[in-house]
Design a protein around this motif. Structure first.
Motif, short mmCIF file in Angstrom:
data_model
loop_
_atom_site.label_atom_id
_atom_site.label_comp_id
_atom_site.label_asym_id
_atom_site.label_seq_id
_atom_site.Cartn_x
_atom_site.Cartn_y
_atom_site.Cartn_z
N UNK A 1 -12.17 2.76 26.67
CA UNK A 1 -12.89 3.07 25.42
C UNK A 1 -12.00 2.76 24.22
N UNK A 2 -10.72 3.12 24.31
CA UNK A 2 -9.81 2.82 23.21
C UNK A 2 -9.63 1.32 23.02
N UNK B 1 -21.85 8.24 17.59
CA UNK B 1 -21.98 7.00 18.35
C UNK B 1 -20.66 6.25 18.47
N UNK B 2 -19.68 6.62 17.69
CA UNK B 2 -18.42 5.87 17.64
C UNK B 2 -17.66 5.95 18.96
N UNK C 1 -14.12 8.81 23.32
CA UNK C 1 -12.74 8.90 23.80
C UNK C 1 -12.19 10.31 23.62
N UNK C 2 -12.42 10.90 22.43
CA UNK C 2 -11.90 12.23 22.15
C UNK C 2 -12.47 13.25 23.12
N UNK C 3 -13.76 13.13 23.42
CA UNK C 3 -14.41 14.08 24.32
C UNK C 3 -13.85 13.96 25.74
N UNK C 4 -13.69 12.73 26.21
CA UNK C 4 -13.25 12.51 27.59
C UNK C 4 -11.78 12.88 27.81
N UNK C 5 -10.98 12.84 26.76
CA UNK C 5 -9.58 13.24 26.94
C UNK C 5 -9.32 14.65 26.42
N UNK C 6 -10.41 15.33 26.03
CA UNK C 6 -10.30 16.71 25.59
C UNK C 6 -10.71 17.66 26.70
N UNK D 1 -14.67 15.03 33.69
CA UNK D 1 -15.54 13.86 33.68
C UNK D 1 -14.72 12.58 33.71
N UNK D 2 -13.65 12.60 32.96
CA UNK D 2 -12.74 11.45 32.97
C UNK D 2 -12.21 11.21 34.38
N UNK D 3 -11.80 12.27 35.05
CA UNK D 3 -11.29 12.14 36.41
C UNK D 3 -12.38 11.66 37.37
#
Length: 520
Positions: free
Chosen positions: A306-307, A478-479, A484-489, A494-496
Motif C-alpha cells: 500500500x505504501x 479513500x486514500x 495503510x494506517x489502519x492495517x499497521x495500527x 488483518x495485516x497478518x
C-alpha cells in the motif's frame, strides 16, 4: 473508485453526519456464500466495541454470513433486508410477467389465432388488457417489444406507477431503512428528509433537502452521510422520473447487477469506449529519489504494498516487481495505483473517464497498457503473478484477472484490491485468490452496489475485510494512507491474515521496475 445476478444490490458504508458521534468499531471479515443473507450488526451494536472479528478461511462450509439462524435471532436490519429481497423478486417477476403477457398479446401467433377464432381472441385481448392496466393486476405493466416499450414509455411520461414499480420502490425503501439501522446518521432528520423525498418521487423537495444537508454539513460530509444508500437513491430517481430510457439502471440495481448505463440519461457504457479509446502504451521509467527510497525497503507485506502504491502516485506510474521466492520460484507482483481527479481526462489511463470505463467494462485503456507492460517486461508465460491495486488500480487488477488471454498466459494467483468496487467481476481462473480490503467510510468502494445493507453473496473463495476507522469523510477515507494506517495500527491481525495468504511471495526482491502508462 459494480454485483450479482440474484437478490438486490445496495450500499452500506458507515457515514459520519452530525459530528463524530459514532465511535470506532472493530472491523470484521465479510465473507458470504451463495444463497445466504449476510450477518450484520444490529442497531444496538453501533458505537460499541464488538468481540473478535470472524475469520473464515476460504472455502469454509460455515461463514458469518449464514442465514441459518431463525428469524427470532435476526436483527431488525436483517429482517428488513429479507423483506426487501422478497419485494424485489416480486417486482422483477411482475416485470417479466408484463413483458411475456405483452409479447403474447402482440405476437403473430395470437393474430393468426384471432383470424380463426375472433370471439375467443376478443375476450382474451380484453382479459390481457385488464391484467396489464388494472390496479388489481399489473397496473399498467406493459413492457418489452416495440408495442410494450412504447406503452411503458407513455406510462412513464404520464407518471403512472405500475405494480412492479410500486414493489421496487418499497424494496429500495426497506433497503434504505436497513442501512439506517446500522448507520444512524442516515436517520437524522436532515438526512431522512433527503431519502424520504426521493422515495416519494418528489425530486424538487429532494434537491432542496440535499442543499440544506450540504449547507449544514459541507459537501464531503453530506456525501459521506448519504453514501451508504447512494445507489438506491440514484435507482429511485431513475425509476420515478419521466425519462423512459434510464430505467434499466434502476432495474439492474434492483436485481443486484452492475448497471451498464448512467442513471440520469440512460447512456450506455459503450459511450465510454469512444471517450476512452486509447490502445495503451507502457514505457520503462526511472524512480525519483522518494520512490526509490520507499522501494528500497519494500517487501512482501500488504502494508508495504500500500505504501509503494502511495509513493507511485496517480499520474501514470505503475510497478512490476520480480521476487526470488523462498521456494526457489521466481514470481512477479504488479502494483497499480488509482485515479487522478485533477482532470476528467488526461494522457494516462488513470483519469476519471478511465475510472468509469473500468467500472463498467473490462477491456479498457488501463488493462491494455498493463498487458503491454507484461509483454515489454518479457514476463515468461506461465509465471505466477500477483496484482495489487488501489481504487481504479484494483478495478484494473480484476479486469486483468477476468481477461482470458492474461489468465491463459500467466498464472494470476492473487488479486488484492483496496477501496475498489469489484464485486461484479469474476476472475477467469477460479483458483485466483481475491482479497478485497474495504474502509466502510470509503464512497468509492461502494460503487459496485453492494454493502452491509445488501444481501449480495460473494464467492466462497473470496476474502473481504471490511472495517470502520476514524477517517470518516471522502477523500481521506479513500486514500492509500488511510488503509495503510489502519492495517499497521489496531488491525494488525488483518495485516497478518493477508500476509499469510500471500506468503508464497516471500523472498528476495530482485527487480523493481516502474513503468509509465500512457493512453497512446
Amino acid at each position: 473508485m459494480p454485483a450479482h445476478t440474484a437478490g438486490t444490490g445496495g450500499l452500506g458504508r458507515e457515514a459520519g453526519a452530525q459530528g463524530r458521534e459514532v465511535r470506532k468499531v472493530a472491523p470484521r471479515v465479510v465473507e458470504k456464500t451463495d444463497g445466504q443473507l449476510p450477518a450484520r450488526e444490529g442497531p444496538d451494536t453501533v458505537g460499541e466495541e464488538p468481540g473478535p472479528a470472524h475469520a473464515v478461511s476460504p472455502g469454509s462450509a460455515v461463514s458469518p454470513g449464514s442465514a441459518a439462524a431463525p428469524a427470532s435471532e435476526r436483527t431488525d436490519a436483517e429482517l428488513l433486508i429479507a423483506a426487501s429481497v422478497l419485494l424485489a423478486d416480486a417486482a422483477l417477476t411482475a416485470r417479466q410477467s408484463g413483458a411475456e403477457l405483452t409479447g403474447a398479446l402482440f405476437s403473430w401467433r395470437f393474430g393468426l389465432e384471432a383470424m380463426r377464432r375472433p370471439g375467443w381472441a376478443l375476450g382474451t385481448a380484453v382479459a390481457c388488457a385488464q391484467a396489464l392496466t388494472r390496479p388489481s393486476g399489473l397496473g399498467f405493466g406493459a413492457n418489452g417489444g416495440l408495442v410494450g416499450e412504447l406503452a411503458r414509455m407513455a406510462g412513464n411520461m404520464a407518471y403512472l406507477r405500475p405494480a412492479k414499480v410500486a414493489m421496487a420502490v418499497d424494496a429500495f425503501a426497506l433497503r434504505i431503512k436497513a442501512a439506517a439501522a446500522e448507520h444512524p446518521h442516515l436517520d437524522a432528520p436532515s438526512a431522512r428528509r433527503v431519502t424520504d423525498a426521493v422515495v416519494a418521487g418528489r425530486r424538487l423537495e429532494a434537491l432542496r433537502a440535499m442543499g440544506a444537508l450540504v449547507e449544514l454539513l459541507g459537501v464531503t460530509r453530506a456525501l459521506t452521510t448519504i453514501s451508504p444508500v447512494i445507489m438506491e437513491l440514484l435507482a429511485l430517481l431513475g425509476m420515478l422520473d419521466e425519462n423512459p430510457v434510464n430505467d434499466d439502471f434502476s432495474w439492474v440495481t434492483l436485481a443486484g447487477g452492475v448497471p451498464t448505463t448512467d442513471p440520469f440519461l440512460g447512456l450506455p457504457s459503450s459511450v465510454l469506449r469512444f471517450l476512452n479509446p486509447g490502445p495503451g502504451r507502457a514505457e520503462r521509467a526511472e524512480p525519483d529519489p522518494i520512490l526509490a527510497k520507499v522501494l528500497a525497503t519494500s517487501h512482501n507485506d500488504i502494508v508495504s504494498y500500500v505504501n509503494d502504491i502511495g509513493a507511485l502516485g496517480n499520474h501514470g506510474l505503475v510497478l512490476l516487481r520480480r521476487v526470488a521466492c523462498a521456494d526457489g520460484a521466481v514470481r512477479h507482483v504488479l502494483l497499480l495505483p488509482g485515479t487522478s481527479f485533477g482532470l476528467l481526462s488526461n494522457s494516462t489511463p488513470q483519469d476519471v473517464v478511465g475510472a468509469f470505463d473500468g467500472l463498467l467494462r473490462t477491456d479498457t485503456t488501463y488493462t491494455r497498457a498493463a498487458k503491454k507492460l507484461l509483454l515489454r517486461a518479457a514476463v515468461p508465460p506461465g509465471s505466477e503473478l500477483m496484482i495489487v491495486g488501489h481504487s481504479l488500480g484494483g478495478l484494473t487488477a480484476m479486469n486483468l484477472a477476468t481477461d482470458v488471454e492474461v489468465s491463459s498466459t500467466y498464472r494470476v494467483t492473487h488479486v488484492i484490491t483496496l477501496g475498489s468496487p469489484i464485486d461484479g467481476k469474476r476472475p477467469a481462473d477460479h483458483t485466483t485468490q481475491v482479497i478485497s480490503l474495504v474502509n466502510k467510510h470509503d464512497v468509492i468502494a461502494m460503487l459496485d452496489g453492494r454493502g452491509p445493507a445488501s444481501p449480495h453473496d460473494l464467492p466462497e473463495s473470496w476474502v473481504e475485510l471490511a472495517w470502520l476507522d476514524e477517517s470518516y469523510d471522502y477523500p481521506l477515507s479513500h486514500a492509500p494512507q488511510a488503509y495503510s494506517d489502519t492495517l499497521r495500527g489496531e488491525l494488525t491481525h488483518y495485516r497478518e491474515q493477508v500476509n499469510k495468504l500471500i506468503s508464497a511471495y516471500d523472498g528476495e526482491v530482485v527487480g523493481n521496475q516502474p513503468y509509465m502508462l500512457r493512453d497512446k
